[in-house]
Write an enzyme that holds these catalytic residues in place. Sequence first.
Site, PDB file in Angstrom:
ATOM      1  N   SER A  14       0.834  -1.183   0.000  1.00  0.00           N
ATOM      2  CA  SER A  14       0.000   0.000   0.000  1.00  0.00           C
ATOM      3  C   SER A  14       0.867   1.230   0.000  1.00  0.00           C
ATOM      4  O   SER A  14       1.700   1.414   0.843  1.00  0.00           O
ATOM      5  CB  SER A  14      -0.891  -0.016   1.236  1.00  0.00           C
ATOM      6  OG  SER A  14      -0.115  -0.024   2.382  1.00  0.00           O
ATOM      7  N   ASN A 152      -3.515  -5.896  -2.516  1.00  0.00           N
ATOM      8  CA  ASN A 152      -2.160  -5.368  -2.595  1.00  0.00           C
ATOM      9  C   ASN A 152      -2.022  -3.999  -1.960  1.00  0.00           C
ATOM     10  O   ASN A 152      -0.973  -3.667  -1.412  1.00  0.00           O
ATOM     11  CB  ASN A 152      -1.711  -5.315  -4.062  1.00  0.00           C
ATOM     12  CG  ASN A 152      -1.112  -6.620  -4.529  1.00  0.00           C
ATOM     13  OD1 ASN A 152       0.075  -6.853  -4.398  1.00  0.00           O
ATOM     14  ND2 ASN A 152      -1.953  -7.497  -5.057  1.00  0.00           N
ATOM     15  N   GLU A 153      -3.065  -3.200  -2.034  1.00  0.00           N
ATOM     16  CA  GLU A 153      -2.969  -1.839  -1.498  1.00  0.00           C
ATOM     17  C   GLU A 153      -3.113  -1.781   0.020  1.00  0.00           C
ATOM     18  O   GLU A 153      -2.462  -0.962   0.660  1.00  0.00           O
ATOM     19  CB  GLU A 153      -4.024  -0.938  -2.147  1.00  0.00           C
ATOM     20  CG  GLU A 153      -3.772  -0.633  -3.611  1.00  0.00           C
ATOM     21  CD  GLU A 153      -2.504   0.162  -3.842  1.00  0.00           C
ATOM     22  OE1 GLU A 153      -1.986   0.794  -2.904  1.00  0.00           O
ATOM     23  OE2 GLU A 153      -2.007   0.139  -4.981  1.00  0.00           O
ATOM     24  N   SER A 154      -3.975  -2.609   0.581  1.00  0.00           N
ATOM     25  CA  SER A 154      -4.226  -2.462   2.025  1.00  0.00           C
ATOM     26  C   SER A 154      -4.519  -3.778   2.727  1.00  0.00           C
ATOM     27  O   SER A 154      -5.067  -3.759   3.826  1.00  0.00           O
ATOM     28  CB  SER A 154      -5.416  -1.516   2.245  1.00  0.00           C
ATOM     29  OG  SER A 154      -6.628  -2.123   1.809  1.00  0.00           O
ATOM     30  N   TYR A 340       4.393  -4.064 -10.079  1.00  0.00           N
ATOM     31  CA  TYR A 340       3.085  -3.937  -9.435  1.00  0.00           C
ATOM     32  C   TYR A 340       1.981  -4.398 -10.377  1.00  0.00           C
ATOM     33  O   TYR A 340       1.105  -5.196  -9.997  1.00  0.00           O
ATOM     34  CB  TYR A 340       2.849  -2.479  -9.025  1.00  0.00           C
ATOM     35  CG  TYR A 340       1.471  -2.223  -8.458  1.00  0.00           C
ATOM     36  CD1 TYR A 340       1.224  -2.359  -7.099  1.00  0.00           C
ATOM     37  CD2 TYR A 340       0.416  -1.863  -9.288  1.00  0.00           C
ATOM     38  CE1 TYR A 340      -0.045  -2.131  -6.576  1.00  0.00           C
ATOM     39  CE2 TYR A 340      -0.846  -1.641  -8.780  1.00  0.00           C
ATOM     40  CZ  TYR A 340      -1.078  -1.772  -7.423  1.00  0.00           C
ATOM     41  OH  TYR A 340      -2.333  -1.550  -6.927  1.00  0.00           O
TER      42      TYR A 340
END
Length: 428
Positions: A14, A152-154, A340
């Site tokens: 994140s 993947n972000e959080s 990413y």
Amino acid sequence: MRFDYRLALIACVSACAPMLPEAPPVAPPAPVPASQPPREAGSATTPPPAPAQTSGVDQPGFEGWKQGFLNRKGGARRAQYEQQLANLTPDPEVIRLDGNQPEFSRPAGAYISNAASAARIAEARRRIDAVPWGVTRQYGVPAEILVAIWGNESSFGQVQGNSDVIRSLATLAFEGRRRDWAEGQLKDALDIVIDGRRERAGLLGSWAGAMGQTQFMPDNYLRLGVDQNGDGRVDIWGTDADALASAANLLAQAGWKRGQAWGYEVVLPAGFDYSLAEADGRPWSDWARRGVTLAHGGAPTAEEAAERGTILLPQGARGAAFLALPNHYVIRRYNNSASYALAIGLTADGVAGKPGLVGTWPNDGPISREQRFGAQTALARMGYDPGAIDGVIGSGTRRALRQWQIANGRIADGYLTAAIADELMRGM
């Protein structure tokens, strides 16, 4: 297998670091109005790490910068901005993290294997029903892609960051490396609070200023945030539907192509000209004539085959190879890192039940900051233009390295290892 959120906290990507925007070989159909694209651990809109052009000369110290900011950006809201910034001090942890970003040195295979792990895929599969059907229907972005970004972000909302976004952005602006960018984001963050969209105490995010379950920077929150549940607020922190719809809106505005894949793993034939990687895209018929095949057999759809696909070699000739289609570059408008975007695509493929990678990743070690800067400096001195000497190994550096590799009889895959960096520096 139970998903381990302690590992997620360690591995989470994140928006923890700014990323350098690269010009993609295949341009997405429509540019997303985003300010950033972050790097290996970036978010939906983190900043480029290039030096910013500043406006005017500030007085020394944080207070001197603050007054300069208010002069530049305050306008009719100067008094309100000044009130929000009162008693604010720079955050030394933000400055430390901004200057020490180990993800820049991680080999692509290590990054992708971690970000697209079996545990994350399994958890994303369990959470796919959280994506409202109306979101996929309206924006055309598959639910698999959205849960991959969410994870993947959080870590599916579990690791959103607890830094004061206004303090973080003020610190980055004061630091000055990306002042214009940071001041613009800070102004938007202040407007979020002043307009009553979010209370100051709840405006929390990563050290780089990315916010919520899908890690939006303030500008994208204001322009692309979606109130999916219709409660009158865009709550990307506490409402799954709002966070996922906002991510879908960002990708749709960036030109997501409905019904098309992000890309495919491919197998390259013996004697393949590796200098063609990251060059101009070609239709599938051209790659097929050169002996390129899909790793799992078959062929792209007719629509995908007509697109200009690009060969990617994230870890050089010895690693896995991919055919990147336009949707790969749309994902990079969310976070402009090839690693990413590949991790998101491969996670989504796993959620959809597609088979895993055929290729393997070399066990290469990390590249130090000194090696990255040194390699770029050496290439520039030898007449191979890498672009900015910034320690970020982007398309310009890889292009310059290919030129050096061709001139020295090497495989021209543009992949910088620690050994090659040392060799380049010795030749200066």
